[in-house]
Design a protein around this motif. Structure first.
Motif, PDB file in Angstrom:
ATOM      1  N   ASP A 170      33.712  45.741  36.795  1.00 16.26           N
ATOM      2  CA  ASP A 170      34.725  44.689  36.795  1.00 16.26           C
ATOM      3  C   ASP A 170      36.045  45.188  37.380  1.00 16.26           C
ATOM      4  O   ASP A 170      36.748  44.443  38.073  1.00 16.26           O
ATOM      5  N   VAL A 171      36.393  46.432  37.085  1.00 19.17           N
ATOM      6  CA  VAL A 171      37.613  47.010  37.658  1.00 19.17           C
ATOM      7  C   VAL A 171      37.502  47.060  39.179  1.00 19.17           C
ATOM      8  O   VAL A 171      38.459  46.724  39.892  1.00 19.17           O
ATOM      9  N   ASP A 172      36.339  47.448  39.679  1.00 20.61           N
ATOM     10  CA  ASP A 172      36.135  47.483  41.132  1.00 20.61           C
ATOM     11  C   ASP A 172      36.304  46.094  41.732  1.00 20.61           C
ATOM     12  O   ASP A 172      36.896  45.932  42.811  1.00 20.61           O
ATOM     13  N   ARG A 173      35.782  45.073  41.040  1.00 29.09           N
ATOM     14  CA  ARG A 173      35.915  43.703  41.527  1.00 29.09           C
ATOM     15  C   ARG A 173      37.381  43.261  41.477  1.00 29.09           C
ATOM     16  O   ARG A 173      37.857  42.568  42.387  1.00 29.09           O
ATOM     17  N   LEU A 174      38.083  43.626  40.421  1.00 30.45           N
ATOM     18  CA  LEU A 174      39.505  43.272  40.299  1.00 30.45           C
ATOM     19  C   LEU A 174      40.305  43.863  41.452  1.00 30.45           C
ATOM     20  O   LEU A 174      41.127  43.167  42.074  1.00 30.45           O
ATOM     21  N   ILE A 175      40.059  45.117  41.761  1.00 29.17           N
ATOM     22  CA  ILE A 175      40.782  45.782  42.843  1.00 29.17           C
ATOM     23  C   ILE A 175      40.458  45.137  44.182  1.00 29.17           C
ATOM     24  O   ILE A 175      41.350  44.895  45.014  1.00 29.17           O
ATOM     25  N   ALA A 176      39.186  44.824  44.386  1.00 28.21           N
ATOM     26  CA  ALA A 176      38.784  44.208  45.648  1.00 28.21           C
ATOM     27  C   ALA A 176      39.399  42.824  45.806  1.00 28.21           C
ATOM     28  O   ALA A 176      39.879  42.461  46.891  1.00 28.21           O
TER      29      ALA A 176
END
Length: 209
Positions: free
Chosen positions: A110-116
């Motif tokens: 989810d953090v990766d998606r937030l950053i993207a």
């Protein structure tokens, strides 16, 4: 030029602590004036003030301070590397326990998606990715709302504040120690302002009888 007693008075750091920093090479030696005596200048005063910011407001241990001072002194470390070093020593979440690991791994996605979705370009091994994942996993264990949409306003606010902070740095020559200290202090300022706002709105919603 000043004696160590003057350096202590102007910096607010005890003489014994200054001598410890000298022994540990966190502070460069002064200019010798005699046996066991030396004088110091503004460089020493600024270094003491920087260490004081890191250890008090930043709550960093001396090992972390040494890492930051080494990064500041290394001209081959870019400004982005300075901030990465700061965030590395601040991210003290540690390794998750075996029971926590699956939840943290899911939160990391989810953090990766937030950053993207924010359009941010952050290295895959950035310590702050793991730190935020650990926080999200903990929130979810406590049944707090930790959906990505919940953090939309946080992302917007953080992006605006970071853009303003970095935009004020000189484009050509950056005073490296000052930039790092300023970044840490602005984080502390934002945290304090946020806490003030929470106290206000909590008082408005839940007035005491």
């Amino acid at each position: 030029m000043m004696r160590i007693s003057d350096l202590s008075r102007q910096s607010g750091v005890p003489v014994a602590t200054i001598k410890f920093y000298l022994r540990e090479q966190l502070l460069p030696p002064g200019e010798p004036t005699g046996r066991n005596q030396a004088v110091y200048d503004d460089r020493h005063l600024r270094r003491l003030q920087l260490i004081k910011v890191f250890t008090t407001l930043g709550r960093l241990d001396l090992s972390s301070v040494r890492r930051l001072l080494t990064a500041i002194a290394d001209a081959d470390v870019p400004v982005t590397g300075l901030y990465a070093a700061l965030h590395q020593v601040q991210a003290s979440s540690g390794e998750p326990t075996p029971d926590e690991a699956p939840a943290v791994a899911a939160a990391r996605q989810d953090v990766d998606r937030l950053i993207a979705s924010a359009g941010w370009q952050v290295p895959a091994d950035a310590a702050t990715r793991g730190q935020l994942a650990t926080v999200l996993a903990a929130m979810r264990r406590l049944h707090c709302d930790a959906s990505l949409s919940f953090f939309d306003d946080y992302v917007t606010a953080a992006d605006q504040l970071a853009r303003k902070q970095v935009g004020r740095l000189p484009a050509v020559e950056v005073e490296r120690a000052e930039a790092l200290a300023r970044g840490l202090l602005l984080e502390e300022a934002f945290t304090a302002i946020h806490r003030l706002a929470v106290e206000h709105h909590a008082g408005q919603r839940f007035p005491s009888t």
